[in-house]
Design an enzyme around this catalytic site. Structure first.
Site, PDB file in Angstrom:
ATOM      1  N   LYS A 195       0.868  -1.184   0.000  1.00  0.00           N
ATOM      2  CA  LYS A 195       0.000   0.000   0.000  1.00  0.00           C
ATOM      3  C   LYS A 195       0.900   1.226   0.000  1.00  0.00           C
ATOM      4  O   LYS A 195       1.723   1.409   0.903  1.00  0.00           O
ATOM      5  CB  LYS A 195      -0.910  -0.013   1.233  1.00  0.00           C
ATOM      6  CG  LYS A 195      -1.774   1.222   1.338  1.00  0.00           C
ATOM      7  CD  LYS A 195      -2.756   1.131   2.490  1.00  0.00           C
ATOM      8  CE  LYS A 195      -3.544   2.420   2.632  1.00  0.00           C
ATOM      9  NZ  LYS A 195      -4.471   2.366   3.778  1.00  0.00           N
ATOM     10  N   LYS A 248      -2.150  -1.531  -3.851  1.00  0.00           N
ATOM     11  CA  LYS A 248      -3.024  -0.366  -3.759  1.00  0.00           C
ATOM     12  C   LYS A 248      -2.207   0.915  -3.813  1.00  0.00           C
ATOM     13  O   LYS A 248      -1.197   0.974  -3.106  1.00  0.00           O
ATOM     14  CB  LYS A 248      -3.780  -0.439  -2.427  1.00  0.00           C
ATOM     15  CG  LYS A 248      -4.661   0.748  -2.153  1.00  0.00           C
ATOM     16  CD  LYS A 248      -5.210   0.666  -0.771  1.00  0.00           C
ATOM     17  CE  LYS A 248      -5.988   1.945  -0.520  1.00  0.00           C
ATOM     18  NZ  LYS A 248      -6.508   1.996   0.825  1.00  0.00           N
ATOM     19  N   TYR A 313     -15.133   1.540  -6.526  1.00  0.00           N
ATOM     20  CA  TYR A 313     -16.378   2.289  -6.351  1.00  0.00           C
ATOM     21  C   TYR A 313     -17.236   2.217  -7.606  1.00  0.00           C
ATOM     22  O   TYR A 313     -18.393   2.639  -7.594  1.00  0.00           O
ATOM     23  CB  TYR A 313     -16.051   3.748  -5.992  1.00  0.00           C
ATOM     24  CG  TYR A 313     -15.166   3.813  -4.761  1.00  0.00           C
ATOM     25  CD1 TYR A 313     -15.716   3.675  -3.484  1.00  0.00           C
ATOM     26  CD2 TYR A 313     -13.780   3.922  -4.863  1.00  0.00           C
ATOM     27  CE1 TYR A 313     -14.904   3.669  -2.357  1.00  0.00           C
ATOM     28  CE2 TYR A 313     -12.958   3.914  -3.744  1.00  0.00           C
ATOM     29  CZ  TYR A 313     -13.530   3.784  -2.503  1.00  0.00           C
ATOM     30  OH  TYR A 313     -12.734   3.754  -1.387  1.00  0.00           O
TER      31      TYR A 313
HETATM   32  C1  PBG Z   1      -7.316   3.246   5.693  1.00  0.00           C
HETATM   33  C2  PBG Z   1      -7.586   3.209   4.249  1.00  0.00           C
HETATM   34  C3  PBG Z   1      -7.400   4.218   3.279  1.00  0.00           C
HETATM   35  C4  PBG Z   1      -7.924   3.715   2.094  1.00  0.00           C
HETATM   36  C5  PBG Z   1      -8.366   2.426   2.360  1.00  0.00           C
HETATM   37  N1  PBG Z   1      -8.124   2.135   3.681  1.00  0.00           N
HETATM   38  C6  PBG Z   1      -6.906   5.592   3.393  1.00  0.00           C
HETATM   39  C7  PBG Z   1      -5.533   5.897   3.747  1.00  0.00           C
HETATM   40  O1  PBG Z   1      -4.654   5.043   3.896  1.00  0.00           O
HETATM   41  O2  PBG Z   1      -5.316   7.095   3.907  1.00  0.00           O
HETATM   42  C8  PBG Z   1      -8.006   4.447   0.781  1.00  0.00           C
HETATM   43  C9  PBG Z   1      -9.105   4.021  -0.112  1.00  0.00           C
HETATM   44  C10 PBG Z   1      -9.428   4.926  -1.237  1.00  0.00           C
HETATM   45  O3  PBG Z   1      -8.783   5.968  -1.473  1.00  0.00           O
HETATM   46  O4  PBG Z   1     -10.373   4.592  -1.946  1.00  0.00           O
HETATM   47  N2  PBG Z   1      -6.007   3.161   6.118  1.00  0.00           N
END
Ligand code: PBG
Length: 324
Positions: A195, A248, A313
């Protein structure tokens, strides 16, 4: 193969030829729809930067999950917006926390769809970071205990899978142990393994009200410049017991999805994040792009790169297109 003996255009002549030789087929089976559960009753608050998405109280959420199931989508991914936040993020593991209550209501009303719970603290902490603070820094190991407790609490509420997204080292091992000790050894973990610290989460942070109150997430989320490191991160999660691995965001990281596909044989998820969604919506609303075609092209690209599961989404809209 040389021209003029080989002419690739022969098999592009019409849609039936194209169907026969199509390599990548997107299916509704691939999709997971993220939803935002909020406290209160009768709440269905549009998220301005994510057209068609809402913060929903449990009563509305259940209806949205029913619609999702009716479209043939196999799973939803739940995020919670608690009524109050605190330093430790206790709302994440409260017996009657927002995710716990939403899960119970969905399981009662729409039993035949998977409920996946995002497992993180950023929506629940007053400072907006994904873990516990110690002298102004996010402390790894004390956060692991809270994650394990949150996983068990989500499992008790009836989730089908947990999806840890906090990027703490050792989080999959801690959660696996916590779940196993509590008797949930059959509950799978979908790990947000690679991530990135991405600007494409911007609209989501409005939706989930989870913007960090100071600093950023670069000390725990990955540097967008790295891909070897992504492979090491995924390897750790596989060794710690992840059942599904994830990259991600998706579109700016198709190369990472491709590498992960080659190097690991676990099911691979890709998260088509909020900013990726909002860019297409915004351009389509301005008449600058064909929104439906852009959606299908991007989702197909994510699958072509190697993802088995696409969290998006666009899930309901894509399901409708796929059903035609
Ligand atoms: C929580 C989380 C996030 C997203 C998914 N889980 C935000 C972040 O890390 O700031 C992002 C999902 C999206 O942008 O659609 N940690």
């Amino acid at each position: 193969m040389h021209f003029p003996e080989y002419r690739p255009r022969r098999l592009r002549k019409n849609e039936n030829f194209r169907r026969l030789i199509r390599e990548t087929k997107l299916s509704v089976d691939d999709l997971v729809f993220p939803l935002f559960a909020t406290y209160g009753k009768g709440v269905k608050k549009p998220i301005a930067s994510m057209p068609g998405n809402f913060q929903m109280s449990v009563d509305h959420l259940v209806k949205e999950v029913q619609r999702t199931k009716d479209l043939g989508i196999p799973a939803v991914l739940l995020f919670g917006i608690p009524e109050t936040k605190d330093e430790m993020g206790t709302g994440a593991f409260a017996e009657h926390g927002i995710i716990q209550e939403a899960t119970k209501a969905i399981k009662d009303a729409v039993p035949d769809i998977l409920v996946i719970a995002d497992l993180c603290l950023c929506e629940y902490t007053s400072h907006g970071h994904c873990g516990m603070l110690d002298s102004g820094e996010v402390d790894n190991d004390s956060t692991l205990e809270v994650y394990a407790e949150t996983a068990v609490s989500q499992a008790k509420a009836g989730v089908d899978m947990v999806a840890p997204s906090g990027m703490m080292d050792g989080q999959i091992m801690a959660i696996r142990e916590g779940l196993d000790d509590a008797g949930f050894e059959t509950l799978p973990i979908m790990a947000y393994s690679a991530k990135y610290a991405s600007c494409f989460y911007g609209p989501f942070r409005d939706a989930a009200e989870s913007t960090p109150q100071f600093g950023d997430r670069k000390a725990y989320q990955m540097d967008p410049a790295n891909s070897d490191e992504a492979i090491r991160e995924i390897m750790l999660d596989v060794e710690e017991g992840a059942d599904i691995i994830m990259v991600k965001p998706a579109l700016p990281y198709l190369d990472v999805i491709g590498r992960a596909r080659e190097e690991f044989d676990l099911p691979l998820a890709a998260y088509n994040v909020s900013g990726e969604f909002s860019m297409i919506k915004a351009a389509a609303n301005l008449g600058w792009i064909d929104g439906e075609r852009a959606m299908m092209e991007c989702l197909t690209a994510i699958k072509r790169a190697g993802a088995d599961i696409i969290i998006t989404y666009f899930a309901p809209e894509a399901a409708q297109v796929l059903a035609r």
